[in-house]
Motif scaffolding. Sequence first.
Motif, PDB file in Angstrom:
ATOM      1  N   PHE A   1      -4.291  14.978  -1.373  1.00  0.00           N
ATOM      2  CA  PHE A   1      -3.405  14.209  -2.246  1.00  0.00           C
ATOM      3  C   PHE A   1      -2.050  13.912  -1.590  1.00  0.00           C
ATOM      4  CE2 PHE A   1      -6.155  16.905  -4.841  1.00  0.00           C
ATOM      5  CZ  PHE A   1      -6.765  15.971  -5.647  1.00  0.00           C
TER       6      PHE A   1
ATOM      7  N   LYS B   1       6.047  16.450   1.270  1.00  0.00           N
ATOM      8  CA  LYS B   1       5.208  16.274   0.087  1.00  0.00           C
ATOM      9  C   LYS B   1       4.197  17.409  -0.044  1.00  0.00           C
ATOM     10  CE  LYS B   1       5.638  11.244   0.367  1.00  0.00           C
ATOM     11  NZ  LYS B   1       4.921   9.950   0.549  1.00  0.00           N
TER      12      LYS B   1
ATOM     13  N   LYS C   1       1.885   1.893  -3.574  1.00  0.00           N
ATOM     14  CA  LYS C   1       0.721   2.375  -4.335  1.00  0.00           C
ATOM     15  C   LYS C   1       0.417   3.827  -4.000  1.00  0.00           C
ATOM     16  CE  LYS C   1      -1.618  -2.099  -4.853  1.00  0.00           C
ATOM     17  NZ  LYS C   1      -2.837  -2.888  -4.545  1.00  0.00           N
ATOM     18  N   LEU C   2       0.513   4.180  -2.705  1.00  0.00           N
ATOM     19  CA  LEU C   2       0.254   5.556  -2.295  1.00  0.00           C
ATOM     20  C   LEU C   2       1.279   6.502  -2.908  1.00  0.00           C
ATOM     21  CD1 LEU C   2      -1.251   7.626  -0.545  1.00  0.00           C
ATOM     22  CD2 LEU C   2       0.282   7.028   1.345  1.00  0.00           C
ATOM     23  N   GLN C   3       2.543   6.098  -2.901  1.00  0.00           N
ATOM     24  CA  GLN C   3       3.593   6.942  -3.476  1.00  0.00           C
ATOM     25  C   GLN C   3       3.395   7.117  -4.972  1.00  0.00           C
ATOM     26  OE1 GLN C   3       7.565   5.465  -2.883  1.00  0.00           O
ATOM     27  NE2 GLN C   3       8.493   7.483  -3.193  1.00  0.00           N
ATOM     28  N   GLN C   4       3.030   6.028  -5.657  1.00  0.00           N
ATOM     29  CA  GLN C   4       2.785   6.103  -7.092  1.00  0.00           C
ATOM     30  C   GLN C   4       1.612   7.036  -7.382  1.00  0.00           C
ATOM     31  OE1 GLN C   4       1.310   2.531  -9.182  1.00  0.00           O
ATOM     32  NE2 GLN C   4       2.999   2.815 -10.631  1.00  0.00           N
ATOM     33  N   ARG C   5       0.563   6.948  -6.556  1.00  0.00           N
ATOM     34  CA  ARG C   5      -0.601   7.823  -6.731  1.00  0.00           C
ATOM     35  C   ARG C   5      -0.219   9.274  -6.517  1.00  0.00           C
ATOM     36  NH1 ARG C   5      -3.954   9.808  -2.727  1.00  0.00           N
ATOM     37  NH2 ARG C   5      -5.997  10.556  -3.402  1.00  0.00           N
ATOM     38  N   GLN C   6       0.604   9.545  -5.518  1.00  0.00           N
ATOM     39  CA  GLN C   6       1.010  10.918  -5.244  1.00  0.00           C
ATOM     40  C   GLN C   6       1.859  11.483  -6.373  1.00  0.00           C
ATOM     41  OE1 GLN C   6       2.828  10.332  -1.378  1.00  0.00           O
ATOM     42  NE2 GLN C   6       1.014  11.044  -0.295  1.00  0.00           N
TER      43      GLN C   6
ATOM     44  N   SER D   1       1.745  10.556  -9.515  1.00  0.00           N
ATOM     45  CA  SER D   1       0.844  10.765 -10.654  1.00  0.00           C
ATOM     46  C   SER D   1       0.036  12.044 -10.484  1.00  0.00           C
ATOM     47  CB  SER D   1      -0.085   9.565 -10.814  1.00  0.00           C
ATOM     48  OG  SER D   1       0.637   8.382 -11.063  1.00  0.00           O
ATOM     49  N   CYS D   2      -0.459  12.283  -9.267  1.00  0.00           N
ATOM     50  CA  CYS D   2      -1.245  13.483  -9.000  1.00  0.00           C
ATOM     51  C   CYS D   2      -0.391  14.738  -9.129  1.00  0.00           C
ATOM     52  CB  CYS D   2      -1.862  13.417  -7.600  1.00  0.00           C
ATOM     53  SG  CYS D   2      -3.181  12.207  -7.419  1.00  0.00           S
TER      54      CYS D   2
ATOM     55  N   TRP E   1       0.820  -1.218   0.000  1.00  0.00           N
ATOM     56  CA  TRP E   1       0.000   0.000   0.000  1.00  0.00           C
ATOM     57  C   TRP E   1       0.851   1.263   0.000  1.00  0.00           C
ATOM     58  CZ3 TRP E   1       0.169   3.640   3.878  1.00  0.00           C
ATOM     59  CH2 TRP E   1       0.812   3.273   5.071  1.00  0.00           C
TER      60      TRP E   1
END
Length: 336
Positions: free
Chosen positions: A275, A282, A6-11, A13-14, A3
Amino acid sequence: MNWKAKLQQRQISCFLLFFLLLLAAVVVSVLYGAVQVPFSTLIEAFTDFDKENQLHQVVLSIRLPRVLGAVLVGTSLAITGALAQGITQNPLADSGLLGINAGASLGLALVFAFLPAAGYWQILFVSFLGAGLSVLIIYFISSRSKQGATPIRLTLAGAGISALFISLSQFIALQFNLSQDITFWSLGGISAISWQQLKLVAPIFIASVAASFFFSSSVTILRFGDDTAISLGKNPRVIRLAVSALILLLSGLAVAIAGSVSFVGLIVPHMMRFFAGENYRKLLPFSAVGGAFLVVLADFIARMINPPFETPFGAVVAVIGIPFFIYLFRKGGNLG
């Protein structure tokens, strides 16, 4: 993939999405206005500049410095708001709501009245002094109770000092026939920004933003209380003092460039927390990009409402920010 990955990848991307939105807003803002510039002409202005070409002059001498000024102002105000919320634990903190912008604006009014021939460095210096004076008065007033400087007391003290300093600015404007100049600064506007001004403020801006990122981890630790910070080898008083200096620099810089603009530092960090989370390493980059996007967009809307006349972009930001502030205030500063 766990997770955290996945969270880092989502951040990531955002963040890339917001950065692309900012680039798109910059390009659109340069292309459109009272005079529309074809995209091919925009490219030519960079690759084959012709000083006799009026559209090339519009792009490089007027619109590009204006848009870059909007990026600088938006970034400064958003980072200022995020830092202020972090070190005070006040979810309603914003350089405008806390009276910092009004203090800087009062300094500008005094410069216009008593030093009409002042250079830009003098304007910046007095703007910083006014912002610092405002902070000192607000903290003194809000801390004169057993509860100390609570978020609500800071907000109310900031509102009171803002009203006082704005009234003093208007009084000076009437006495010295400066109504047009003071109105421009009080409502916010970047139509007069130039390359020379950007060159003067860029080193201060870059150094302040870099220092803000340097202190980002320390500000995150402050969320867990002073005792936790001390146990981790941090000095909360030194952190707050250093970050307060950065807040003064960035907010004073923004006011000297664009006048008094509220709500950017309130809106953007809260929106970006969705986000980026509460980690300031971040949150600050997200806030920087979000603040730049908001101000560039607001300035573009202000220019397009009634061309060739312009609406101060600070008024556009206020239209967006006031409902958000009321909602946040009713939620007690918590969007969750």
